[in-house]
Write a protein that holds these residues in place. Sequence first.
Motif, mmCIF file in Angstrom:
data_model
loop_
_atom_site.group_PDB
_atom_site.id
_atom_site.type_symbol
_atom_site.label_atom_id
_atom_site.label_comp_id
_atom_site.label_asym_id
_atom_site.label_seq_id
_atom_site.Cartn_x
_atom_site.Cartn_y
_atom_site.Cartn_z
ATOM 1 N N LEU A 72 10.722 18.697 -72.609
ATOM 2 C CA LEU A 72 12.093 19.209 -72.509
ATOM 3 C C LEU A 72 12.102 20.723 -72.305
ATOM 4 O O LEU A 72 12.864 21.243 -71.473
ATOM 5 C CB LEU A 72 12.889 18.836 -73.769
ATOM 6 N N ASP A 73 11.258 21.434 -73.038
ATOM 7 C CA ASP A 73 11.174 22.884 -72.862
ATOM 8 C C ASP A 73 10.614 23.226 -71.486
ATOM 9 O O ASP A 73 11.080 24.153 -70.817
ATOM 10 C CB ASP A 73 10.298 23.494 -73.952
ATOM 11 N N LEU A 74 9.626 22.462 -71.048
ATOM 12 C CA LEU A 74 9.045 22.687 -69.726
ATOM 13 C C LEU A 74 10.096 22.480 -68.639
ATOM 14 O O LEU A 74 10.169 23.253 -67.673
ATOM 15 C CB LEU A 74 7.865 21.737 -69.520
ATOM 16 N N ARG A 75 10.926 21.471 -68.798
ATOM 17 C CA ARG A 75 11.987 21.200 -67.825
ATOM 18 C C ARG A 75 12.979 22.348 -67.759
ATOM 19 O O ARG A 75 13.430 22.731 -66.685
ATOM 20 C CB ARG A 75 12.694 19.891 -68.200
ATOM 21 N N ARG A 76 13.312 22.912 -68.898
ATOM 22 C CA ARG A 76 14.262 24.027 -68.921
ATOM 23 C C ARG A 76 13.685 25.272 -68.248
ATOM 24 O O ARG A 76 14.411 26.049 -67.629
ATOM 25 C CB ARG A 76 14.652 24.373 -70.370
ATOM 26 N N ASP A 81 9.107 27.303 -57.913
ATOM 27 C CA ASP A 81 7.700 27.673 -57.743
ATOM 28 C C ASP A 81 6.789 27.117 -58.825
ATOM 29 O O ASP A 81 5.561 27.190 -58.687
ATOM 30 C CB ASP A 81 7.567 29.198 -57.701
ATOM 31 N N THR A 82 7.358 26.568 -59.905
ATOM 32 C CA THR A 82 6.519 26.006 -60.968
ATOM 33 C C THR A 82 6.724 24.498 -61.150
ATOM 34 O O THR A 82 6.211 23.925 -62.110
ATOM 35 C CB THR A 82 6.777 26.720 -62.317
ATOM 36 N N MET A 86 4.873 21.332 -63.745
ATOM 37 C CA MET A 86 5.477 20.242 -64.489
ATOM 38 C C MET A 86 4.987 18.887 -63.980
ATOM 39 O O MET A 86 4.659 17.990 -64.768
ATOM 40 C CB MET A 86 6.999 20.309 -64.404
ATOM 41 N N ASN A 87 4.904 18.734 -62.658
ATOM 42 C CA ASN A 87 4.408 17.480 -62.100
ATOM 43 C C ASN A 87 2.985 17.190 -62.568
ATOM 44 O O ASN A 87 2.643 16.043 -62.898
ATOM 45 C CB ASN A 87 4.451 17.537 -60.568
ATOM 46 N N ALA A 88 2.149 18.219 -62.588
ATOM 47 C CA ALA A 88 0.769 18.040 -63.019
ATOM 48 C C ALA A 88 0.698 17.629 -64.485
ATOM 49 O O ALA A 88 -0.128 16.785 -64.874
ATOM 50 C CB ALA A 88 -0.025 19.326 -62.787
ATOM 51 N N GLY A 130 15.398 23.980 -64.763
ATOM 52 C CA GLY A 130 15.761 25.388 -64.748
ATOM 53 C C GLY A 130 17.184 25.674 -65.176
ATOM 54 O O GLY A 130 17.720 26.750 -64.886
ATOM 55 N N GLY A 131 17.821 24.732 -65.864
ATOM 56 C CA GLY A 131 19.202 24.938 -66.295
ATOM 57 C C GLY A 131 20.220 24.758 -65.189
ATOM 58 O O GLY A 131 21.391 25.106 -65.366
#
Length: 281
Positions: A72-76, A81-82, A86-88, A130-131
């Motif tokens: 969840l934090d990673l999604r936010r 460019d990143t 997240m996919n990895a 990214g919100g």
Amino acid sequence: MSVTPNQWRRVRTSVPVVLGRLLDLVEDAPPDRAATAHWTVADTMAHLCGVAAMGLSLVRGAPPDLPVPGLLDLRRRTTVDTISVMNAEVLRHFTERRLPVLADRLRADVEEVLRAVGETGPEHEVSWLGGARLPVTGLLAHLLNELNIHSWDIARALGRRWIVDPADAALFVDLFLVDMTRRSYGRLLDRDAPARPGRISVNFRHPFGPEVTLALVDGRVSVEPPDPRPDVRLSFDPATFTLMLFGRVHRVRAVLARKLSVGGRRPWLLPVFLRTMRMPS
């Protein structure tokens, strides 16, 4: 409403149709066949399972059913460019690679997504990567585009042809790209480079919807009323355009095939605009 009844009906109809074509495509596919430079057919299917699972979690307002710590934090925090990071992470922790199992999970999660958005209605809004603020119509258009883009990858790896319906691809442009920009793309397009000062207006035109103007002003993109004299005017076949945005078709090839034309007062500014309004490739 920013979505028409026809768009709402079409996106909910097209997602299961394209999914069915994909599942037919992979039924006898070798799971270890390379589909992209970094992903096998099985990896690609696992990625699509992750996309569907995260979409379902957004509509339900619950954590994703994925074994990824800190997702969840990673999604936010994710930007264009990143997204690869997240996919990895998802593929590293979600280790299932049996194609029949992945196909069953993808089918089940997509069915749940469609059921859930049918209950919320088209204007229900979720907080995306990214919100960014995104209505569920845009969420479905993104899922539809992911199914098409990665089916194109798998089909090419198997020596087969994958046809993207241009009317479906137009949904990605109108319901995802434009509508998210209209609402808020949050930090999704953030980058370390300094913002370009001034204004660049780009008109987007395709056969399946009204012309739209996106303007880059001091580093931020917004939707404006149609500009009669834009800096750049893009006319395109939506299927080719979406494949081009995600690096599957070269811009020169699209122009030579007459699937993309670039005009306007200052067409040389298009690359500058696209350095901000970009997609992962």
